[in-house]
Structure formats: structure tokens, C-alpha cells
Design a protein around this motif. Structure first.
Motif, PDB file in Angstrom:
ATOM      1  N   LEU A  21      24.407 -22.656  24.934  1.00 55.40           N
ATOM      2  CA  LEU A  21      25.861 -23.134  24.986  1.00 55.40           C
ATOM      3  C   LEU A  21      26.247 -22.878  23.546  1.00 55.40           C
ATOM      4  CD1 LEU A  21      25.995 -26.357  26.990  1.00 55.40           C
ATOM      5  CD2 LEU A  21      27.042 -24.155  27.667  1.00 55.40           C
ATOM      6  N   LYS A  22      25.533 -23.375  22.415  1.00 59.25           N
ATOM      7  CA  LYS A  22      25.988 -23.195  21.212  1.00 59.25           C
ATOM      8  C   LYS A  22      26.195 -21.743  20.619  1.00 59.25           C
ATOM      9  CE  LYS A  22      23.955 -27.486  19.016  1.00 59.25           C
ATOM     10  NZ  LYS A  22      22.733 -27.899  18.229  1.00 59.25           N
ATOM     11  N   THR A  23      25.281 -20.835  21.166  1.00 59.71           N
ATOM     12  CA  THR A  23      25.611 -19.493  20.837  1.00 59.71           C
ATOM     13  C   THR A  23      26.643 -18.754  21.467  1.00 59.71           C
ATOM     14  OG1 THR A  23      23.150 -19.006  20.815  1.00 59.71           O
ATOM     15  CG2 THR A  23      24.568 -16.971  21.085  1.00 59.71           C
ATOM     16  N   ALA A  24      26.998 -19.292  22.647  1.00 59.07           N
ATOM     17  CA  ALA A  24      28.282 -18.801  23.454  1.00 59.07           C
ATOM     18  C   ALA A  24      29.451 -19.343  22.791  1.00 59.07           C
ATOM     19  CB  ALA A  24      28.168 -19.134  24.864  1.00 59.07           C
ATOM     20  N   SER A  25      29.400 -20.719  22.322  1.00 57.58           N
ATOM     21  CA  SER A  25      30.577 -20.922  21.534  1.00 57.58           C
ATOM     22  C   SER A  25      30.798 -20.561  20.246  1.00 57.58           C
ATOM     23  CB  SER A  25      30.140 -22.716  21.397  1.00 57.58           C
ATOM     24  OG  SER A  25      31.297 -23.295  20.755  1.00 57.58           O
ATOM     25  N   LEU A  26      29.778 -20.053  19.503  1.00 55.95           N
ATOM     26  CA  LEU A  26      29.887 -19.521  18.170  1.00 55.95           C
ATOM     27  C   LEU A  26      30.530 -17.842  18.385  1.00 55.95           C
ATOM     28  CD1 LEU A  26      26.532 -20.240  16.455  1.00 55.95           C
ATOM     29  CD2 LEU A  26      28.714 -20.850  15.703  1.00 55.95           C
ATOM     30  N   TRP A  27      30.137 -17.274  19.596  1.00 54.33           N
ATOM     31  CA  TRP A  27      30.634 -15.966  19.922  1.00 54.33           C
ATOM     32  C   TRP A  27      31.974 -16.274  20.327  1.00 54.33           C
ATOM     33  CZ3 TRP A  27      29.067 -11.734  17.770  1.00 54.33           C
ATOM     34  CH2 TRP A  27      27.533 -11.650  17.175  1.00 54.33           C
ATOM     35  N   GLY A  28      32.363 -17.209  21.098  1.00 53.46           N
ATOM     36  CA  GLY A  28      33.698 -17.231  21.524  1.00 53.46           C
ATOM     37  C   GLY A  28      34.495 -17.761  20.453  1.00 53.46           C
ATOM     38  N   LYS A  32      37.832 -15.390  19.188  1.00 55.65           N
ATOM     39  CA  LYS A  32      39.400 -16.039  19.057  1.00 55.65           C
ATOM     40  C   LYS A  32      40.068 -15.690  17.246  1.00 55.65           C
ATOM     41  CE  LYS A  32      38.525 -19.903  22.162  1.00 55.65           C
ATOM     42  NZ  LYS A  32      38.547 -21.455  22.337  1.00 55.65           N
ATOM     43  N   ARG A  33      38.962 -15.978  16.536  1.00 57.11           N
ATOM     44  CA  ARG A  33      39.332 -15.535  15.305  1.00 57.11           C
ATOM     45  C   ARG A  33      39.638 -14.037  15.169  1.00 57.11           C
ATOM     46  NH1 ARG A  33      35.293 -19.320  14.029  1.00 57.11           N
ATOM     47  NH2 ARG A  33      33.994 -17.666  13.480  1.00 57.11           N
ATOM     48  N   PHE A  34      38.978 -12.997  15.822  1.00 56.51           N
ATOM     49  CA  PHE A  34      39.048 -11.692  15.786  1.00 56.51           C
ATOM     50  C   PHE A  34      40.250 -11.172  16.476  1.00 56.51           C
ATOM     51  CE2 PHE A  34      38.809  -7.399  17.253  1.00 56.51           C
ATOM     52  CZ  PHE A  34      38.141  -6.719  16.392  1.00 56.51           C
ATOM     53  N   ARG A  35      40.746 -12.122  17.432  1.00 54.36           N
ATOM     54  CA  ARG A  35      42.028 -11.483  18.160  1.00 54.36           C
ATOM     55  C   ARG A  35      43.222 -12.063  17.269  1.00 54.36           C
ATOM     56  NH1 ARG A  35      41.944 -14.176  23.968  1.00 54.36           N
ATOM     57  NH2 ARG A  35      41.212 -15.949  22.755  1.00 54.36           N
ATOM     58  N   ARG A  36      42.874 -13.175  16.458  1.00 52.86           N
ATOM     59  CA  ARG A  36      44.193 -13.396  15.405  1.00 52.86           C
ATOM     60  C   ARG A  36      44.420 -12.256  14.256  1.00 52.86           C
ATOM     61  NH1 ARG A  36      42.278 -18.996  16.057  1.00 52.86           N
ATOM     62  NH2 ARG A  36      41.177 -18.885  14.108  1.00 52.86           N
ATOM     63  N   ASN A  37      43.740 -11.444  14.229  1.00 55.47           N
ATOM     64  CA  ASN A  37      43.821 -10.353  13.402  1.00 55.47           C
ATOM     65  C   ASN A  37      44.105  -9.069  13.887  1.00 55.47           C
ATOM     66  OD1 ASN A  37      43.367  -8.148  11.352  1.00 55.47           O
ATOM     67  ND2 ASN A  37      41.602  -9.471  10.449  1.00 55.47           N
ATOM     68  N   LYS A  38      45.688  -8.986  13.630  1.00 63.63           N
ATOM     69  CA  LYS A  38      46.476  -7.956  14.130  1.00 63.63           C
ATOM     70  C   LYS A  38      46.015  -6.442  14.119  1.00 63.63           C
ATOM     71  CE  LYS A  38      48.963 -11.255  16.379  1.00 63.63           C
ATOM     72  NZ  LYS A  38      48.768 -11.525  17.666  1.00 63.63           N
ATOM     73  N   LEU A  39      45.483  -6.387  12.758  1.00 64.15           N
ATOM     74  CA  LEU A  39      44.915  -5.000  12.292  1.00 64.15           C
ATOM     75  C   LEU A  39      43.785  -4.569  12.983  1.00 64.15           C
ATOM     76  CD1 LEU A  39      45.870  -5.232   8.613  1.00 64.15           C
ATOM     77  CD2 LEU A  39      47.170  -3.853  10.294  1.00 64.15           C
ATOM     78  N   ALA A  40      42.883  -5.571  13.080  1.00 68.75           N
ATOM     79  CA  ALA A  40      41.413  -5.474  13.666  1.00 68.75           C
ATOM     80  C   ALA A  40      41.813  -4.969  15.398  1.00 68.75           C
ATOM     81  CB  ALA A  40      40.802  -6.684  13.650  1.00 68.75           C
ATOM     82  N   LEU A  41      42.772  -5.748  15.656  1.00 65.82           N
ATOM     83  CA  LEU A  41      42.988  -5.312  17.214  1.00 65.82           C
ATOM     84  C   LEU A  41      43.369  -3.915  17.401  1.00 65.82           C
ATOM     85  CD1 LEU A  41      44.408  -8.727  18.651  1.00 65.82           C
ATOM     86  CD2 LEU A  41      42.248  -7.670  19.029  1.00 65.82           C
TER      87      LEU A  41
END
Length: 303
Positions: A21-28, A32-41
């Protein structure tokens, strides 16, 4: 099974479930942080499109890489040839489409080779330490002092000028930087309490290195590997430009730029479009790497 044994098994199963659960939460949270980076998307979208283009190049490209249009030499962009034609009448757009296969193949395979060697050497040097680490790092410093262009020419002389030669050259030179990053990360992590506990439990060296330390060292490795693919594609373009990489009629982007440099004034499209393909691809991988760096950094969690 006795009651104490059953309780121990239940407790172990509960710990594994909590860890998952902790691993899934960390990747989740990272996603979420990655999706906030418009240039990365944007970078991810471009690379996804590039991969699909490489896979379905046979259906997208209107011409083959060797098909010529007689009488259309160095022709500017038109409805028949969107990016114009080259010096012998081949469609530039089609060759750039097929060239995506070459660039991605070289970029990914070279990076995989470099990452495997770099992780093995760097983890061993960082974990063992002492004189062994000093010897390995001095050897790496010596190899870094040799320009990869010289090594590329030597390999091309022996194995020929082909995609496989470029993959070999870039893979055997790219691992040096990976090893330095992995080594510095292992030097920090091997002092952590969980590593000391693993030693106390009598776990073997390789189990501690690759089952306990390496998973916690993946953040800088993943980030560097992503950016390294773009850097490798740029290096392949440089080698092709110098005539050391794949040879005609292979539609390597760097080779296309090299072939068009003599007609820069009369037919700028010969260098503009393949050069733009190189620049956008490298930039996209850099955007993704920056996004992964921020997403996987625990300090960015509350931002």
C-alpha cells in the motif's frame, strides 16, 4: 500449524500488505506531481506520438526510404512532398518518419546497455568502498578523458559503420556517467539503518546491494536514464553527421543533416526538418526527465 506460527504468518502478511500500500501510494503521489508539470506532459505526449510513428511508419510514410521522384531534386515542400525532396529526389518527410525508428532504437538500446553496466559497476564500487572503489573510479576517470568520437571511429573501423556499431559505442561510453551517479548514491544509502539491520541479519552482499539498496536508489537512476536517451539520440546524430554512424540509405536524422549541409542556402529544408526532429525529440526527453526528477523527489511532495 500452532497458534504462535499462525500469528506470525498473519503478522508477516499484514506487513507485506502495508508495504504494498505504501509503495502504491508513493507511485500514486509521484504520478500526481508529474501530471502537474505541463512541460513533462507535453514531452510525454510527443514521445508517445514518436513511438507510434516509428511503429506504424509503413502506414504513415507516403513513400519508401529509397523511392525517387524523377525530376524533383531538392524540391521545396509541396502537396506531394510535405517536407520536400533530397538531392536525389527522395521524400524527406518519409525518411524522417522512418528515421524515428533508427533514433529510438539507438537511443533506447544504447541507454539500456549503459544503465546495466553502470549500475553493476557503480553499485559494486559504492558498496565495497576502500581501495577497490578508488581503483574503479580512477579507471572511470581515465576512460572519461577519451573522447567518444575517437572510440567511435575505432569501433566503426573494426565493425563497420552501422546502427549496431553506434549502439555499441554509445553504450560502452555512456555507462561511465551512470556508474558515478550510482556509486555516489550507494555511498549515502549504505550508511542507513536498514542496511545495518540487513548486515546484522546475515544477508549476503549481493542481496543487500540489489534487493535493499538499489530499490531506494532508483530515483536518480530513472531520471538520468530518461534524459540519457535524449542525449544518446543527439550523440548518434553527431556521429552520423561526421560519417561514423549509419550509412546511406539508412534514414538517420544526423546523416540527413550532413547530406543537406552543402545546400543550406539553396535548399534549407534538407537540414531544417531533420534538425527540428532531433531538437524536438531531445527536448521532449529533457522535459520528461525534469518532470520525473520533481515527481520522485520527496521534498516536492507538498508543492
Amino acid at each position: 500449524m500452532s497458534l504462535p506460527e499462525a500469528m506470525l504468518d498473519a503478522d508477516a502478511g499484514q506487513k507485506d500488505f502495508v508495504a504494498e500500500l505504501k509503495t502504491a501510494s508513493l507511485w500514486g503521489d509521484a504520478w500526481k506531481r508529474f501530471r502537474r508539470n505541463k512541460l513533462a506532459l507535453i514531452g510525454m505526449g510527443f514521445i508517445t506520438l514518436l513511438i507510434l510513428t516509428a511503429i506504424f511508419a509503413d502506414f504513415i510514410a507516403p513513400y519508401s526510404i529509397t523511392e525517387r521522384d524523377s525530376g524533383q531534386f531538392r524540391a521545396p515542400p509541396s502537396s506531394d512532398h510535405w517536407f520536400g525532396t533530397d538531392i536525389i529526389g527522395r521524400d524527406v518527410f518519409s525518411r524522417i518518419i522512418y528515421g524515428s525508428r533508427v533514433s529510438l532504437r539507438i537511443g533506447i538500446f544504447s541507454t539500456v546497455i549503459a544503465m546495466i553496466i553502470g549500475i553493476l559497476v557503480g553499485s559494486f564500487a559504492g558498496f565495497v568502498g576502500g581501495k577497490t572503489e578508488g581503483f574503479i573510479m580512477r579507471l572511470i576517470d581515465m576512460m572519461l578523458s577519451i573522447p567518444y568520437i575517437i572510440l567511435a571511429i575505432a569501433v566503426a573501423t573494426v565493425f563497420g559503420r552501422s546502427e549496431n556499431s553506434v549502439i555499441l559505442v554509445l553504450g560502452l561510453t555512456g555507462w561511465l556517467a551512470v556508474a558515478r551517479i550510482v556509486r555516489s548514491t550507494f555511498l549515502q544509502l549504505k550508511k542507513m539503518e536498514y542496511v545495518e539491520a540487513a548486515h546484522a541479519l546475515g544477508f549476503g552482499r549481493f542481496r543487500i546491494m540489489y534487493r535493499h539498496i538499489l530499490p531506494n536508489a532508483l530515483q536518480p537512476i530513472i531520471v538520468f536514464g530518461t534524459i540519457a536517451i535524449g542525449s544518446t539520440i543527439l550523440a548518434e546524430a553527431a556521429l552520423s553527421f561526421l560519417g561514423v554512424g549509419p550509412q546511406d540509405p539508412t534514414p538517420a536524422w544526423g546523416l540527413m543533416v550532413s547530406q543537406g549541409k552543402g545546400d543550406l542556402a539553396n535548399a534549407p529544408h534538407l537540414t531544417l526538418f531533420p534538425g527540428l526532429a532531433i531538437a524536438l525529440t531531445v527536448l521532449a526527453f529533457i522535459f520528461i526527465g525534469d518532470g520525473l526528477r520533481d515527481a520522485l523527489d520527496p521534498k516536492m511532495k507538498d508543492r
